[in-house]
Design a protein around this motif. Structure first.
Motif, PDB file in Angstrom:
ATOM      1  N   SER A 231      31.750  37.401  43.471  1.00  9.62           N
ATOM      2  CA  SER A 231      32.913  37.315  42.593  1.00  9.62           C
ATOM      3  C   SER A 231      32.412  37.272  41.159  1.00  9.62           C
ATOM      4  O   SER A 231      31.209  37.270  40.913  1.00  9.62           O
ATOM      5  CB  SER A 231      33.747  36.063  42.896  1.00  9.62           C
ATOM      6  N   SER A 232      33.341  37.151  40.234  1.00 10.03           N
ATOM      7  CA  SER A 232      32.938  37.058  38.832  1.00 10.03           C
ATOM      8  C   SER A 232      32.269  35.720  38.530  1.00 10.03           C
ATOM      9  O   SER A 232      31.698  35.550  37.471  1.00 10.03           O
ATOM     10  CB  SER A 232      34.153  37.254  37.930  1.00 10.03           C
ATOM     11  N   GLY A 233      32.309  34.783  39.473  1.00  9.05           N
ATOM     12  CA  GLY A 233      31.687  33.483  39.268  1.00  9.05           C
ATOM     13  C   GLY A 233      30.242  33.413  39.713  1.00  9.05           C
ATOM     14  O   GLY A 233      29.615  32.357  39.644  1.00  9.05           O
ATOM     15  N   ASP A 234      29.681  34.536  40.155  1.00  8.53           N
ATOM     16  CA  ASP A 234      28.318  34.534  40.696  1.00  8.53           C
ATOM     17  C   ASP A 234      27.267  34.055  39.711  1.00  8.53           C
ATOM     18  O   ASP A 234      26.257  33.494  40.108  1.00  8.53           O
ATOM     19  CB  ASP A 234      27.928  35.931  41.181  1.00  8.53           C
TER      20      ASP A 234
ATOM     21  N   ARG B 217      31.424  28.964  43.699  1.00  6.54           N
ATOM     22  CA  ARG B 217      31.360  29.997  42.656  1.00  6.54           C
ATOM     23  C   ARG B 217      32.423  31.067  42.867  1.00  6.54           C
ATOM     24  O   ARG B 217      33.023  31.550  41.904  1.00  6.54           O
ATOM     25  CB  ARG B 217      29.968  30.627  42.631  1.00  6.54           C
TER      26      ARG B 217
ATOM     27  N   GLY C 176      35.336  31.781  40.317  1.00  9.75           N
ATOM     28  CA  GLY C 176      35.479  33.138  39.795  1.00  9.75           C
ATOM     29  C   GLY C 176      36.915  33.624  39.889  1.00  9.75           C
ATOM     30  O   GLY C 176      37.445  34.233  38.949  1.00  9.75           O
TER      31      GLY C 176
ATOM     32  N   GLN D  64      38.909  31.839  37.275  1.00  9.88           N
ATOM     33  CA  GLN D  64      38.575  32.371  35.956  1.00  9.88           C
ATOM     34  C   GLN D  64      39.225  33.741  35.746  1.00  9.88           C
ATOM     35  O   GLN D  64      39.754  34.026  34.672  1.00  9.88           O
ATOM     36  CB  GLN D  64      37.064  32.460  35.796  1.00  9.88           C
ATOM     37  N   ASP D  65      39.214  34.579  36.770  1.00 11.62           N
ATOM     38  CA  ASP D  65      39.834  35.903  36.676  1.00 11.62           C
ATOM     39  C   ASP D  65      41.318  35.804  36.343  1.00 11.62           C
ATOM     40  O   ASP D  65      41.880  36.695  35.705  1.00 11.62           O
ATOM     41  CB  ASP D  65      39.660  36.683  37.983  1.00 11.62           C
TER      42      ASP D  65
END
Length: 115
Positions: free
Chosen positions: A25-28, A81, A85, A88-89
């Motif tokens: 995800s974007s949290g990686d 994460r 993510g 956060q998205d």
């Protein structure tokens, strides 16, 4: 067939089921010390946070590190994460860097050496 059960808690859901089997995800790229704060925004995209994400939002009303979030949820960091993510998205959380002065870092290193 093995049944995943915990005598006290009942059926146990594997952590990856919480994130739909996703591993990216974007949290990686979130650091363990990155600070997470709820924005208080309301999403208009139809995204509905799951129970774990709702718990994250309640935990991060004040800045909380990614490591502390994972610890509080008692979930693997990779799962946390992905959950972060997604939040956060949808602009439900903001991610900031922890600020530590050089003096504080030196004190920590000296303290560790003293052990």
């Amino acid at each position: 067939m093995t049944q995943w059960m915990d005598e006290e808690a009942g059926p146990v859901v594997r952590p990856y089921a919480l994130i739909g089997g996703r591993t990216r995800s974007s949290g990686d790229e979130l650091d363990l010390i990155a600070m997470v704060t709820a924005t208080g925004a309301v999403t208009s995209s139809g995204f509905v946070p799951g129970p774990e994400q709702e718990r994250i939002l309640s935990l991060v009303t004040t800045a909380t590190s990614v490591a502390d979030v994972a610890s509080e949820l008692d979930l693997p960091l990779g799962v946390v994460r992905v959950l972060l993510g997604d939040l956060q998205d949808h602009q439900l959380i903001s991610i900031g860097r922890a600020s530590a002065s050089e003096r504080i870092l030196k004190e920590v290193i000296n303290g560790l050496r003293a052990l």
